[in-house]
Design a protein around this motif. Structure first.
Motif, PDB file in Angstrom:
ATOM      1  N   GLU A 245     -20.731 -40.629  -5.885  1.00 10.84           N
ATOM      2  CA  GLU A 245     -20.796 -39.191  -6.140  1.00 10.84           C
ATOM      3  C   GLU A 245     -20.893 -38.472  -4.806  1.00 10.84           C
ATOM      4  OE1 GLU A 245     -23.348 -39.465 -10.300  1.00 10.84           O
ATOM      5  OE2 GLU A 245     -24.383 -39.047  -8.428  1.00 10.84           O
TER       6      GLU A 245
ATOM      7  N   GLU B  99     -24.067 -32.521  -8.222  1.00 10.41           N
ATOM      8  CA  GLU B  99     -22.903 -33.405  -8.094  1.00 10.41           C
ATOM      9  C   GLU B  99     -21.654 -32.542  -8.002  1.00 10.41           C
ATOM     10  OE1 GLU B  99     -21.986 -36.340 -11.331  1.00 10.41           O
ATOM     11  OE2 GLU B  99     -19.964 -35.591 -10.904  1.00 10.41           O
TER      12      GLU B  99
ATOM     13  N   ASN C   1     -16.956 -36.776  -7.770  1.00  5.10           N
ATOM     14  CA  ASN C   1     -17.273 -38.099  -8.275  1.00  5.10           C
ATOM     15  C   ASN C   1     -16.007 -38.958  -8.198  1.00  5.10           C
ATOM     16  OD1 ASN C   1     -18.980 -39.097 -11.385  1.00  5.10           O
ATOM     17  ND2 ASN C   1     -18.728 -40.120  -9.458  1.00  5.10           N
TER      18      ASN C   1
HETATM   19 MG    MG Z   1     -21.861 -37.383 -13.113  1.00  9.03          MG
END
Ligand code: MG
Ligand code: ATP
Length: 420
Positions: free
Chosen positions: A211, A260, A263
């Motif tokens: 991530e 995040e 990813n």
């Molecule tokens: Mg995620």
């Protein structure tokens, strides 16, 4: 653009039900409009930011060999049944609907299945690989919590790239190139110092994934950062075994809340096996294609920039994503000379290729400055009776507040030579 013509207005208060800072500031500035929880409209200023972010991502994806496409959102069950992802127990965020003439459709929460199907028609030999395909496309996810403004919405644009490789080694090579491209993207949009490649769980696809996490108290994740190595570990996989594998020592790691922003996932042959995406190798034997997926949410990125870079007065856009580079604030007070000076500067800057928002509205100085701080363009240039008398313009950087007094040509030189 003349601000008097902009259809959006700034507002002092954000809607009461909006709890996230990014949406509060973006709504107050007229960048976005909230349709409902988890659904936002991008208005002229907001769309300009979103398109700049998309432009940066596109450049970096093209640089590593990405080929852009645009897929449909509508999904038939078949391919998803073949991979076991049509059921709500497998994917709990589906939006589905009945067709009038019978049958069911879903709105794509992601696009592995349909793209694997497309590739099946175009890939047959080792000569057709590797390939890297991406798009900027709306995803629909029936997210349970939608309290993070544009960082978590139920409809959002995702840049999703998928890699198709022959061998594990070939896949890894691209995976690392994409990780490097992601770091370049986050640096270009102003988040380089606070974004970390983060070791994370691979969910149902693989043991691990990577991530890209940006430090922010508004984040939903917790990560452990190693400053020296410039990497982090997600709390989900924070255990002795993982730390040992990564050569990290608990004592050297710093805990932080984070968002995040991207990813990347090894997919292995999970989709190519289920949907029959194979190629003939040099020896003529049939092999499954090795895949990976690589996502970034431009809207989430925009929200993250607002969360991390704004101050008590408003948003502070990095130059690369600002809707306009210069906020030309005209304080004419009815003085026609000031107005024509502002008009002349506007013409010169725009013809030098500088994007300018010209606040030509009939409003008080205090109101104009407050709006200018809220909108957060990188450089404010004030034209007033005072600057007219001084023979130079007052130029104030939004980030840091550095002030200079510059002539038109010095200003243009400065804009050409500075990144900010
Ligand atoms: Mg995620
Ligand atoms: P999260 O863990 O935050 O729910 P995810 O792991 O499901 O996200 P991916 O499927 O990997 O996310 O999506 C790729 C990227 O798309 C994410 O890194 C994020 O930048 C963005 N994204 C995911 N969900 C949303 C959403 N609901 N709204 C806006 N952007 C999103």
């Amino acid at each position: 653009m003349r601000q008097s013509q902009l259809f959006t207005k700034t507002r002092r208060e954000a809607p009461k039900d909006e709890v996230s800072k990014n949406a509060q500031l973006l709504i107050r500035g007229g960048f976005i409009h909230k349709e409902m929880a988890g659904a936002y409209n991008y208005l002229p200023l907001g769309l300009r930011v979103l398109q700049k972010i998309i432009g940066v991502i596109r450049e970096e994806m093209n640089r590593i060999g990405g080929q852009e496409i645009l897929m449909t959102t509508l999904q038939e069950p078949r391919a998803w049944e073949a991979t076991g992802r049509w059921g709500d127990e497998a994917v709990d965020v589906w939006f589905k609907t009945e067709l009038k003439n019978g049958g069911e459709l879903g709105l794509a929460p992601t696009h592995e299945e349909p793209l694997t199907n497309i590739m099946r028609e175009h890939v047959s030999s080792y000569r057709d690989l590797p390939r890297y395909v991406y798009q900027f496309q709306n995803k629909f996810r029936n997210e349970l919590r939608a309290k993070s403004g544009i960082m978590r919405s139920r409809e959002f644009i995702m840049k999703d790239l998928y890699s198709f490789s022959r061998t594990e080694e070939e896949f890894r090579q691209f995976y690392e190139a994409c990780a490097a491209a992601y770091l370049a993207i986050f640096a270009r949009v102003g988040l380089g110092d606070v974004t970390y490649r983060t070791f994370a769980s691979g969910g149902s696809f693989s043991k691990f994934s990577d991530e890209f996490q940006t430090i922010s108290d508004a984040g939903e994740d917790t990560i452990y950062i190693h400053e020296g190595k410039n990497i982090a570990v997600n709390k989900e996989v924070y255990n002795d075994e993982v730390l040992k594998d990564l050569g990290l020592d608990r004592g050297e790691l710093k805990e932080a809340k984070s968002i995040e922003v991207g990813n990347i996932f090894p997919l292995g042959t999970r989709f190519s096996d289920a949907l029959g995406l194979t190629y003939k190798d040099e020896g003529g034997s049939e092999k499954p294609v090795i895949m990976g997926s690589y996502g970034i949410g431009p809207g989430r990125l925009m929200g993250t920039i607002v969360e991390t870079l704004s101050d008590e007065k408003g948003i502070v856009w990095p130059t690369a994503v600002a809707p306009f580079r210069v906020h030309l604030v005209e304080l004419s007070n009815g003085n026609a000379d000031v107005t024509s000076e502002a008009a002349e500067l506007y013409r010169e800057l725009t013809s030098a290729g500088v994007e300018v928002l010209w606040d030509d509205r009939d409003a008080r100085a205090g109101e104009k400055f407050a709006d200018s701080d809220l909108l957060g363009l990188p450089l404010r240039v004030v034209v007033s009776e005072k600057t007219l008398a001084a023979g130079s313009f007052e130029c104030v950087e939004r980030a840091g507040g550095k002030t200079e007094h510059l002539s038109t040509s010095a200003l243009i030189d400065r804009l050409k030579s500075h990144v900010s």
